[in-house]
Write a protein that holds these residues in place. Structure first.
Motif, PDB file in Angstrom:
ATOM      1  N   TYR A  69      -1.075  73.969  15.509  1.00  0.00           N
ATOM      2  CA  TYR A  69      -1.405  75.091  16.387  1.00  0.00           C
ATOM      3  C   TYR A  69      -2.471  74.651  17.388  1.00  0.00           C
ATOM      4  O   TYR A  69      -3.421  73.955  17.028  1.00  0.00           O
ATOM      5  CB  TYR A  69      -1.946  76.280  15.590  1.00  0.00           C
ATOM      6  N   VAL A  70      -2.319  75.067  18.636  1.00  0.00           N
ATOM      7  CA  VAL A  70      -3.327  74.861  19.672  1.00  0.00           C
ATOM      8  C   VAL A  70      -3.868  76.240  20.069  1.00  0.00           C
ATOM      9  O   VAL A  70      -3.103  77.100  20.514  1.00  0.00           O
ATOM     10  CB  VAL A  70      -2.756  74.136  20.901  1.00  0.00           C
ATOM     11  N   PHE A 129     -10.157  68.531  22.883  1.00  0.00           N
ATOM     12  CA  PHE A 129     -10.354  69.407  21.738  1.00  0.00           C
ATOM     13  C   PHE A 129     -11.775  69.307  21.198  1.00  0.00           C
ATOM     14  O   PHE A 129     -12.309  68.219  20.996  1.00  0.00           O
ATOM     15  CB  PHE A 129      -9.350  69.070  20.632  1.00  0.00           C
ATOM     16  N   SER A 130     -12.378  70.478  20.975  1.00  0.00           N
ATOM     17  CA  SER A 130     -13.755  70.524  20.480  1.00  0.00           C
ATOM     18  C   SER A 130     -13.809  70.769  18.985  1.00  0.00           C
ATOM     19  O   SER A 130     -14.826  70.512  18.350  1.00  0.00           O
ATOM     20  CB  SER A 130     -14.531  71.650  21.178  1.00  0.00           C
ATOM     21  N   GLY A 131     -12.753  71.269  18.407  1.00  0.00           N
ATOM     22  CA  GLY A 131     -12.749  71.577  16.985  1.00  0.00           C
ATOM     23  C   GLY A 131     -11.387  71.354  16.379  1.00  0.00           C
ATOM     24  O   GLY A 131     -10.356  71.582  17.015  1.00  0.00           O
ATOM     25  N   LEU A 153      -5.881  72.959  16.288  1.00  0.00           N
ATOM     26  CA  LEU A 153      -6.608  72.264  17.344  1.00  0.00           C
ATOM     27  C   LEU A 153      -7.146  73.304  18.319  1.00  0.00           C
ATOM     28  O   LEU A 153      -6.381  74.126  18.843  1.00  0.00           O
ATOM     29  CB  LEU A 153      -5.684  71.291  18.083  1.00  0.00           C
ATOM     30  N   ASN A 154      -8.455  73.265  18.572  1.00  0.00           N
ATOM     31  CA  ASN A 154      -9.081  74.233  19.468  1.00  0.00           C
ATOM     32  C   ASN A 154      -9.608  73.521  20.702  1.00  0.00           C
ATOM     33  O   ASN A 154     -10.446  72.620  20.599  1.00  0.00           O
ATOM     34  CB  ASN A 154     -10.227  74.954  18.757  1.00  0.00           C
ATOM     35  N   THR A 155      -9.110  73.921  21.868  1.00  0.00           N
ATOM     36  CA  THR A 155      -9.573  73.310  23.103  1.00  0.00           C
ATOM     37  C   THR A 155     -11.007  73.745  23.396  1.00  0.00           C
ATOM     38  O   THR A 155     -11.473  74.784  22.939  1.00  0.00           O
ATOM     39  CB  THR A 155      -8.669  73.705  24.287  1.00  0.00           C
ATOM     40  N   THR A 156     -11.711  72.944  24.175  1.00  0.00           N
ATOM     41  CA  THR A 156     -13.106  73.207  24.507  1.00  0.00           C
ATOM     42  C   THR A 156     -13.253  74.538  25.239  1.00  0.00           C
ATOM     43  O   THR A 156     -12.509  74.819  26.181  1.00  0.00           O
ATOM     44  CB  THR A 156     -13.665  72.069  25.366  1.00  0.00           C
ATOM     45  N   ASP A 157     -14.209  75.362  24.808  1.00  0.00           N
ATOM     46  CA  ASP A 157     -14.412  76.680  25.423  1.00  0.00           C
ATOM     47  C   ASP A 157     -15.113  76.579  26.772  1.00  0.00           C
ATOM     48  O   ASP A 157     -14.741  77.249  27.731  1.00  0.00           O
ATOM     49  CB  ASP A 157     -15.236  77.578  24.502  1.00  0.00           C
ATOM     50  N   LEU A 181      -5.600  78.541  29.617  1.00  0.00           N
ATOM     51  CA  LEU A 181      -4.226  78.119  29.879  1.00  0.00           C
ATOM     52  C   LEU A 181      -4.156  76.626  29.594  1.00  0.00           C
ATOM     53  O   LEU A 181      -4.860  75.826  30.224  1.00  0.00           O
ATOM     54  CB  LEU A 181      -3.828  78.402  31.336  1.00  0.00           C
ATOM     55  N   TYR A 182      -3.334  76.274  28.636  1.00  0.00           N
ATOM     56  CA  TYR A 182      -3.188  74.872  28.236  1.00  0.00           C
ATOM     57  C   TYR A 182      -1.745  74.444  28.475  1.00  0.00           C
ATOM     58  O   TYR A 182      -0.800  75.173  28.169  1.00  0.00           O
ATOM     59  CB  TYR A 182      -3.532  74.702  26.758  1.00  0.00           C
ATOM     60  N   SER A 183      -1.576  73.246  29.035  1.00  0.00           N
ATOM     61  CA  SER A 183      -0.235  72.732  29.283  1.00  0.00           C
ATOM     62  C   SER A 183      -0.222  71.232  29.024  1.00  0.00           C
ATOM     63  O   SER A 183      -1.177  70.520  29.363  1.00  0.00           O
ATOM     64  CB  SER A 183       0.199  73.012  30.728  1.00  0.00           C
TER      65      SER A 183
END
Length: 714
Positions: free
Chosen positions: A169-170, A197-199, A221-225, A300-302
């Motif tokens: 999961y992203v 990814f930050s976390g 996977l969590n992208t940087t806020d 928005l991630y692509s």
């Protein structure tokens, strides 16, 4: 006339149209500024977000006594009564929520990589600094307990489960195609770069009711806020080129990276155990756009990648090699929103679309397939008391898959719609006792089946630094694509997890130990050498997995040295696929051991990494013996090293070598379909594509502060 307008403006002000400025600063308990906190007047749209100094400012036409609300994820919401007309600049201090204090936290079956939780055992992106991982998230995860090193696959195998039993999961939204395409016994890589990814949360079991369609594990996977600054990263590598850039504005930021990989020059310099016609090539890119709204964050991630290779594949059953020419294209788009509304309500929602297509030439024949996958998600979270938080929501998954075989003039495929709903409560009874309880219900129209999956976990803190956790869960997923494209006469595959966990964490040292038991049912069985169009399928398979995982991390005992040690023991058996009996599958090693070290040398301006992995032998089926799956490969050993040298604060020279000792590892054997004249089935070894892998890279960061570099990502 001028006097008239002046009087008119004064009258408007007295009628309530005057603006009052509300300003202040938001900090944590250590007086560090909190960036991106949401500040607003209750019941209105008047508000702002805190900047890099934690400060905020906005104007309002409200009057009298109101409540000023301040919220930020991972902190307790703050409600402060204010008198609008008498308000003055103030500093507001937020307190971490229960997961950040000394209260008990529930962590059975989960490894966290981040800096926001007490259950964190790794730093952000720490798991991709591992020597020998070569920047691949999955390769680094294989140094953690509960995983298996399956070198001929490259995918993630967890606690006796196959690779398809793990979902990725992203930002909370599922990725349907997380790995690149490949052919038999040629390992693949994950599609995602660690730079964005930050976390990372890696669950080995017992995960939340929020997630489904995974029997063994979920990888979050969590992208940087928040982007901290404008910067550009340039990468020159022996296998290709990379470029990344971040642009930051007042309320938004944009980050992209792109990479071109071509193994042809490397193959010339360091020949591999592959007969390439054209070595692996890929062009990939990722983009993250973030926009800070008044009460939430939109992302928005692509990601896109196109890859190809052409090789001649050896087989024990053929004198001539089979030419395999594969082309793959993949697109993944993910839009998500996290924020607050009303009185302490939190919302998480998102939508993703994934498209993957493959064209595979096998000599003069062709296999082509494409998959369209969509995921729509909504989650609502509400504290209903000081010690109770309730979550509920729904998922919708749609998958359309089609595949065509030219050599049998046959087209297969399926359309699947899955609707799920979940609810979960987090209950903190005291600083020592906490409970999470939930249930997930889903309906798959393709299988015409509804499943109910209860899940619960309990944690008890026995001292300030240690605690016990327990977890139980029922997990279901539809059979994998390889089966559904031929038949839909299945039930959901099912697994029950039972986990007991102990964790100690103090002074930059962490110890974890976990015992678990998994009970499998409704696994797919078939009656042919491999799953194919004329196989007879059923859901009568079953199995179990049980074992113990141990993890130790130490960042303090030796100055400038960080290391972790992992050990896993697993006993697992299955009767599924075309198995003759309940046996240990060929991807499982009973004993798995890893040690990862990183040492900073001031005089050399260098970070040196060493990692070592050991796996006991894996079972294989030898047709020359009467017993099924009775063979055992030799043990797997891999010693890898890396060296990052700071040429200057923003320029790094990086070198790594995998399998330094050149150990001749064997993953298994391929046997002939028929015996030779002596009645013996001949075989050949399945080995790594190369005895060693060398990597050299130059990494240059260009930023305003002249200090930021990519050292943490290497």
């Amino acid at each position: 006339m001028k006097t008239f307008f002046t009087i008119f403006i004064v009258l408007l002000s007295t009628l309530g149209f005057s603006q009052t400025k509300i300003s202040g600063k938001v900090v944590d308990e250590k007086n560090n500024p909190i960036i991106g906190a949401n500040i607003y007047i209750e019941g209105t749209y008047d508000g702002a977000t805190s900047n890099e100094q934690g400060e905020f400012q906005f104007e309002t036409t409200e009057k009298g006594n109101k409540n000023l609300i301040i919220t930020f994820l991972s902190f307790n919401d703050l409600t402060t009564p204010i008198d609008i007309e008498k308000y003055q600049y103030n500093v507001f201090k937020l307190k971490p929520n229960a997961n950040l204090l000394d209260e008990v936290v529930i962590n059975a079956g989960t490894f966290e990589a981040g800096e926001k939780g007490k259950n964190t055992v790794l730093k952000p992106l720490d798991i991709v600094t591992t020597a020998g991982s070569n920047g691949d998230i999955v390769s680094a995860l294989q140094t953690l307990p509960g995983t298996q090193t399956v070198g001929e696959s490259g995918r993630l195998f967890v606690r006796g489960g196959e690779a398809d039993e793990t979902q990725t999961y992203v930002d909370g939204i599922r990725v349907a195609q997380p790995f690149g395409s490949t052919t038999q016994n040629l390992p693949t890589r994950g599609r995602f770069s660690p730079f964005l990814f930050s976390g990372i949360s890696f669950s080995t079991g017992g995960y939340s009711a929020e997630y489904g369609e995974a029997l063994s594990s979920v990888l979050l996977l969590n992208t940087t806020d928040v982007a901290t600054e404008n910067k550009t990263d340039i990468s020159l590598m022996t296998v290709g080129l990379g470029l990344a850039n971040t642009q930051k504005w007042e309320k938004s930021s944009l980050t992209f990276n792109t990479a071109y990989i071509d193994l042809s020059p490397y193959q010339v310099a360091v020949p591999q155990n592959i007969d390439w016609n054209r070595a692996f090539q890929s062009l990939s890119g990722e983009i993250v756009y973030r926009y800070q709204l008044e009460r939430g964050l939109f992302k928005l991630y692509s990601a896109y990648d196109a890859s190809r290779f052409d090789l001649n594949q050896e087989s024990i059953n053929s004198v001539a090699k089979t030419r395999v020419n594969l082309k793959n294209n993949n697109l993944y788009v993910n839009a998500s929103y996290k924020g607050n509304f009303g009185s302490n309500w939190q919302i998480t929602t998102g939508l993703s679309y994934g498209y993957g297509t493959n064209s595979i030439d096998l000599d003069s024949d062709n296999i082509s397939n494409n998959e369209h996958a969509t995921h729509l998600k909504l989650k609502i979270r509400k504290p209903i008391a000081d010690n109770i938080k309730l979550s509920f929501g729904a998922d919708y998954f749609r998958t359309q898959f089609d595949e065509k075989y030219t050599f049998i003039s046959n087209t297969t495929g399926y359309n699947s719609n899955l609707l799920a709903a979940f609810t979960e409560a987090d209950i903190v009874f005291s600083r020592k006792l906490a409970l999470k309880i939930g249930v997930r219900a889903s309906n798959n129209d393709l299988l015409k089946e509804t499943s109910i999956s209860p899940r619960t976990s309990l944690a008890y803190k026995i001292s300030k630094a240690s605690q016990f956790s327990m977890a139980y869960g029922q997990f279901d997923q539809a059979p994998r694509q390889d089966y559904l494209k031929f038949s839909t006469d299945f039930r959901n595959e099912s697994a029950s997890h039972y986990i007991v966990n102990y964790q100690y964490s103090k002074d930059k040292r962490t110890f974890r130990s976990e015992i678990y038991y998994k009970d499998y049912s409704n696994l797919v069985k078939f009656d042919t050498p491999m799953a194919q169009y004329n196989s007879n399928f059923n859901s009568s398979g079953f199995g179990f997995a049980k074992g113990v995982d141990v993890f130790w991390r130490d960042n303090k005992s030796v100055k400038n040295l960080e290391y972790w040690i992992s050990y896993s023991y697993i006993d697992t058996k299955r009767d599924y696929k075309n198995f003759e009996a309940e046996v240990t599958p060929n991807f499982v090693a009973k004993n798995n051991f890893s040690i990862v070290t990183k040492y900073w040398i001031d005089d050399w301006k260098s970070s040196v990494g060493v990692s070592y992995s050991f796996n006991s032998g894996r079972p294989f089926d030898n047709p020359n013996e009467m017993s099924f799956m009775n063979g055992k490969t030799k043990s797997y050993n891999n010693l890898s090293m890396s060296w990052a040298y700071l040429l200057s604060p923003q320029k790094i020279l990086f070198f790594s070598i995998s399998n330094v000792l050149g150990t001749q590892n064997v993953f298994g054997y391929e046997y002939a379909n028929t015996p030779n004249a002596a009645g013996i089935y001949n075989r050949r070894e399945i080995t790594p594509t190369a005895d060693r892998f060398f990597f050299v890279g130059f990494f240059w960061t260009i930023s305003d502060n002249k200090k930021t570099n990519q050292l943490d990502n290497l």
